[in-house]
Design a protein around this motif. Sequence first.
Motif, PDB file in Angstrom:
ATOM      1  N   VAL A  62       0.846  -1.200   0.000  1.00  0.00           N
ATOM      2  CA  VAL A  62       0.000   0.000   0.000  1.00  0.00           C
ATOM      3  C   VAL A  62       0.878   1.246   0.000  1.00  0.00           C
ATOM      4  CG1 VAL A  62      -1.656   1.339   1.335  1.00  0.00           C
ATOM      5  CG2 VAL A  62      -1.966  -1.123   1.092  1.00  0.00           C
ATOM      6  N   GLN A  63       1.909   1.253   0.861  1.00  0.00           N
ATOM      7  CA  GLN A  63       2.827   2.394   0.943  1.00  0.00           C
ATOM      8  C   GLN A  63       3.649   2.521  -0.338  1.00  0.00           C
ATOM      9  OE1 GLN A  63       5.035   2.555   4.605  1.00  0.00           O
ATOM     10  NE2 GLN A  63       6.675   3.769   3.721  1.00  0.00           N
ATOM     11  N   LEU A  64       4.024   1.399  -0.927  1.00  0.00           N
ATOM     12  CA  LEU A  64       4.846   1.387  -2.130  1.00  0.00           C
ATOM     13  C   LEU A  64       4.163   2.122  -3.274  1.00  0.00           C
ATOM     14  CD1 LEU A  64       7.210   0.287  -3.887  1.00  0.00           C
ATOM     15  CD2 LEU A  64       5.915  -1.836  -4.098  1.00  0.00           C
ATOM     16  N   TYR A  65       2.856   1.942  -3.408  1.00  0.00           N
ATOM     17  CA  TYR A  65       2.133   2.548  -4.522  1.00  0.00           C
ATOM     18  C   TYR A  65       1.506   3.888  -4.156  1.00  0.00           C
ATOM     19  CZ  TYR A  65       2.766  -1.685  -7.231  1.00  0.00           C
ATOM     20  OH  TYR A  65       3.320  -2.717  -7.935  1.00  0.00           O
ATOM     21  N   SER A  66       2.008   4.499  -3.081  1.00  0.00           N
ATOM     22  CA  SER A  66       1.447   5.776  -2.641  1.00  0.00           C
ATOM     23  C   SER A  66       2.049   6.963  -3.375  1.00  0.00           C
ATOM     24  CB  SER A  66       1.686   5.960  -1.134  1.00  0.00           C
ATOM     25  OG  SER A  66       3.091   6.046  -0.860  1.00  0.00           O
ATOM     26  N   GLY A  67       3.107   6.756  -4.142  1.00  0.00           N
ATOM     27  CA  GLY A  67       3.773   7.856  -4.831  1.00  0.00           C
ATOM     28  C   GLY A  67       3.892   7.598  -6.328  1.00  0.00           C
ATOM     29  N   PRO A  68       4.347   8.619  -7.076  1.00  0.00           N
ATOM     30  CA  PRO A  68       4.351   8.516  -8.536  1.00  0.00           C
ATOM     31  C   PRO A  68       5.677   8.065  -9.135  1.00  0.00           C
ATOM     32  CG  PRO A  68       4.743  10.781  -7.885  1.00  0.00           C
ATOM     33  CD  PRO A  68       4.629   9.984  -6.604  1.00  0.00           C
ATOM     34  N   ARG A  69       6.691   7.764  -8.332  1.00  0.00           N
ATOM     35  CA  ARG A  69       8.046   7.574  -8.880  1.00  0.00           C
ATOM     36  C   ARG A  69       8.561   6.146  -8.691  1.00  0.00           C
ATOM     37  NH1 ARG A  69       7.943  12.598  -6.349  1.00  0.00           N
ATOM     38  NH2 ARG A  69       8.256  14.367  -7.754  1.00  0.00           N
ATOM     39  N   GLY A  71       8.966   3.511 -10.747  1.00  0.00           N
ATOM     40  CA  GLY A  71       9.933   3.063 -11.737  1.00  0.00           C
ATOM     41  C   GLY A  71      11.284   3.741 -11.569  1.00  0.00           C
ATOM     42  N   GLN A  72      11.261   5.043 -11.340  1.00  0.00           N
ATOM     43  CA  GLN A  72      12.499   5.802 -11.158  1.00  0.00           C
ATOM     44  C   GLN A  72      13.256   5.322  -9.922  1.00  0.00           C
ATOM     45  OE1 GLN A  72      11.813  10.038 -10.928  1.00  0.00           O
ATOM     46  NE2 GLN A  72      13.822  10.436 -10.000  1.00  0.00           N
ATOM     47  N   LEU A  73      12.537   5.077  -8.838  1.00  0.00           N
ATOM     48  CA  LEU A  73      13.179   4.600  -7.613  1.00  0.00           C
ATOM     49  C   LEU A  73      13.744   3.199  -7.792  1.00  0.00           C
ATOM     50  CD1 LEU A  73      10.723   5.834  -4.833  1.00  0.00           C
ATOM     51  CD2 LEU A  73      13.113   6.496  -5.106  1.00  0.00           C
ATOM     52  N   THR A 169       8.490  10.905  -2.005  1.00  0.00           N
ATOM     53  CA  THR A 169       9.400   9.940  -2.635  1.00  0.00           C
ATOM     54  C   THR A 169      10.087   9.088  -1.575  1.00  0.00           C
ATOM     55  OG1 THR A 169       9.778  11.523  -4.426  1.00  0.00           O
ATOM     56  CG2 THR A 169      11.307   9.689  -4.258  1.00  0.00           C
ATOM     57  N   LEU A 170      10.447   9.695  -0.434  1.00  0.00           N
ATOM     58  CA  LEU A 170      11.074   8.943   0.646  1.00  0.00           C
ATOM     59  C   LEU A 170      10.126   7.873   1.180  1.00  0.00           C
ATOM     60  CD1 LEU A 170      13.322   8.367   2.675  1.00  0.00           C
ATOM     61  CD2 LEU A 170      12.397  10.215   4.108  1.00  0.00           C
ATOM     62  N   VAL A 171       8.862   8.233   1.381  1.00  0.00           N
ATOM     63  CA  VAL A 171       7.876   7.264   1.869  1.00  0.00           C
ATOM     64  C   VAL A 171       7.755   6.108   0.880  1.00  0.00           C
ATOM     65  CG1 VAL A 171       5.413   6.907   2.322  1.00  0.00           C
ATOM     66  CG2 VAL A 171       6.573   8.898   3.273  1.00  0.00           C
ATOM     67  N   GLN A 172       7.755   6.419  -0.416  1.00  0.00           N
ATOM     68  CA  GLN A 172       7.660   5.369  -1.424  1.00  0.00           C
ATOM     69  C   GLN A 172       8.936   4.523  -1.455  1.00  0.00           C
ATOM     70  OE1 GLN A 172       7.037   6.690  -5.491  1.00  0.00           O
ATOM     71  NE2 GLN A 172       5.692   4.945  -5.865  1.00  0.00           N
TER      72      GLN A 172
END
Length: 251
Positions: A62-69, A71-73, A169-172
């Motif tokens: 759930v936390q992993l998909y909370s941000g937009p980046r 692929g970049q991460l 981004t940090l949370v993701q």
Amino acid sequence: MESAFLNAQTALIGFTFLLAGLVKGVVGLGLPTVAVGLLGLAMPPAQAAALLVAPSMVTNVVQLYSGPRLGQLARRLWPMLAAICAGTWLAAALLPASLMAHATAWLGMALVLYAVLGLAAYHPKVPAATEAWLGPLIGVVTGAITAVTGVFVIPAVPYLQGLELDRETLVQALGLSFTVSTVALAISLALNGALLHTPVLGASLLALVPALGGMYIGQWLRHRISAARFRRLFFCGLLLLGAELALRGAF
């Protein structure tokens, strides 16, 4: 007598994951740390880690998909993530049984270190030029600590904080690291037979309910209490818990 013991253990598991989910809902991390730490008071860390797999996996996804980046991460962090898997599996396979016998003490020391770093607000800066070699090193150490204690925050969390990512981004990034660590730990436990027993799988799945409930409550509280004050209380409690586990495991 046996029924009373099972009821008490079930209550402990339910309360632990409710509290761990609440902490994660407020501060964005801490579910595996709190869960393994508290369960470590009543069972070996390996058993606590087995119970952790389902709640940790679902809440971290759930936390992993909370941000937009994402692929970049993934492209930036893959050396560290691959090293976490390698470190977890190698440590589980190669570390001597005498070391694993003191897992409770090692768990306590890991919690104490994490709490001290948290209370000191230690946020190192990681120069971009060092990521190529430092990331894999951090991953291997994190994986080895995960294999012994079931806790995968040291040193991965300080390292990710040192990358100077924005908050979302940090949370993701934390969600990505925790998800990979959970998968690596689950594979290690399965290979060792710790996850192959139906009661363990069932208990881990049931622990999802209080974990998600606690996380929901924590997210509701996040906007109504001081997150900084809650974080300090969290680390103070973690310090006391870690000290107790370290002393218990040493004697």
